[in-house]
Enzyme design. Structure first.
Site, mmCIF file in Angstrom:
data_model
loop_
_atom_site.group_PDB
_atom_site.id
_atom_site.type_symbol
_atom_site.label_atom_id
_atom_site.label_comp_id
_atom_site.label_asym_id
_atom_site.label_seq_id
_atom_site.Cartn_x
_atom_site.Cartn_y
_atom_site.Cartn_z
ATOM 1 N N ASP A 135 1.156 5.283 0.042
ATOM 2 C CA ASP A 135 0.367 6.630 0.235
ATOM 3 C C ASP A 135 0.984 7.776 -0.396
ATOM 4 O O ASP A 135 2.163 8.177 -0.119
ATOM 5 C CB ASP A 135 0.523 7.023 1.778
ATOM 6 N N HIS A 172 -2.768 4.718 -3.112
ATOM 7 C CA HIS A 172 -3.739 5.230 -2.160
ATOM 8 C C HIS A 172 -3.753 6.924 -2.434
ATOM 9 O O HIS A 172 -2.829 7.466 -1.927
ATOM 10 C CB HIS A 172 -3.662 5.245 -0.851
ATOM 11 N N GLY A 200 -3.568 11.509 6.118
ATOM 12 C CA GLY A 200 -2.425 12.502 6.470
ATOM 13 C C GLY A 200 -1.196 11.801 7.106
ATOM 14 O O GLY A 200 0.131 12.247 6.716
ATOM 15 N N GLY A 249 0.901 8.544 9.432
ATOM 16 C CA GLY A 249 0.907 7.078 10.043
ATOM 17 C C GLY A 249 1.024 7.158 11.410
ATOM 18 O O GLY A 249 1.272 8.203 12.013
ATOM 19 N N ASP A 308 -8.289 1.263 6.640
ATOM 20 C CA ASP A 308 -6.942 1.722 6.466
ATOM 21 C C ASP A 308 -6.789 2.930 7.607
ATOM 22 O O ASP A 308 -7.386 3.890 7.941
ATOM 23 C CB ASP A 308 -6.478 2.544 5.354
ATOM 24 N N GLY A 309 -5.765 2.631 8.780
ATOM 25 C CA GLY A 309 -5.364 3.583 9.612
ATOM 26 C C GLY A 309 -5.576 2.767 10.980
ATOM 27 O O GLY A 309 -6.580 2.453 11.356
ATOM 28 N N GLY A 310 -4.345 2.849 11.933
ATOM 29 C CA GLY A 310 -4.547 2.386 13.144
ATOM 30 C C GLY A 310 -4.753 1.123 13.495
ATOM 31 O O GLY A 310 -5.147 0.575 14.642
ATOM 32 N N HIS A 367 0.854 -1.127 -0.067
ATOM 33 C CA HIS A 367 0.183 -0.043 0.162
ATOM 34 C C HIS A 367 0.947 1.264 0.065
ATOM 35 O O HIS A 367 1.792 1.466 0.845
ATOM 36 C CB HIS A 367 -0.740 -0.233 1.194
#
Ligand code: DX5
Ligand code: ZN
Length: 217
Positions: free
Chosen positions: A31, A62, A138, A140, A171-173, A29
């Protein structure tokens, strides 16, 4: 499991790609941030091309950029297997998704935490996947926002009820604490950045996360 490269060692990109693939990554992935749609600026085409050259697995791009329509053809040419665009950045989501498909990659639609899930529904017939963001795009390493769970469950239920072949991503956390709940809510394409890259042993981190996802799904 799709590791996000954002926090990896870009001084040794090829080695990082190889380590992640050997560790069992099913896709990578990437970013892309433009400093406008999100505050940060990351990298662009040349890095996608470099990853594509060294990777055997699929590459998801992404796009966290304003006016993504301007660069779809370039990222398709650079080797994106999945092109993910943000609903919030699109003036005509249907046209954008159809353009991506006509260029070759699979077309995925992302929504930020503040965007109601109902807003993707008119476009589900033209997208191959929905990426539910569980952090504000925005950066990581941010904490997981549970607003994603209800959105995933909603989309999974909708797909079961009405049919449709779109895949569900998140996606995220993502961590050992949050991967179970997202898998239980229906996430199939799970992006993890810091939970993999900050581990010393990528293979062990991916194995553990995948085991937790499988047990919860
Ligand atoms: C956030 C990016 C994510 C990020 C994930 O804007 O879209 O892909 O790299 O990193 P973690 O898993 O650390 O939240
Ligand atoms: Zn991402």
């Amino acid at each position: 499991m799709l590791p996000a490269l954002l926090l990896c060692d870009f001084g040794h990109l090829t080695r990082e790609v190889e380590r992640l693939e050997n560790a069992g990554a099913v896709a990578l992935h990437l970013d892309i941030m433009d400093g406008r749609f999100v505050p940060q600026l990351t990298y662009g085409l040349v890095v996608v091309e470099a990853v594509r050259r060294s990777a055997r697995v699929a590459v998801e791009v992404h796009l966290m950029v304003e006016e993504p329509d301007r660069c779809l053809a370039d990222y398709a040419k650079a080797g994106a297997d999945i092109l993910t665009v943000h609903l919030e950045a699109l003036s005509d989501p249907r046209r954008t998704l159809e353009t991506i498909t006509s260029l070759g990659p699979r077309a995925h639609l992302a929504i930020s935490p503040g965007t109601p899930v109902e807003q993707v529904e008119p476009f589900l017939d033209v997208c191959d996947g929905v990426l539910v963001m569980s952090v504000q795009p925005g950066y990581g390493g941010q904490p997981f926002d549970p607003v994603a769970l209800a959105k995933l469950s909603h989309l999974a239920a909708l797909r079961a009820r009405c049919g449709g072949s779109f895949r569900l991503g998140v996606d995220g956390g993502i961590s050992t604490a949050t991967i179970g709940p997202v898998a239980a809510a229906g996430a199939e394409l799970i992006v993890a950045g810091s939970a993999v890259i900050r581990a010393n042993d990528y293979a062990q981190a991916i194995r553990e996360l995948e085991h937790l996802a499988r047990s919860a799904a």
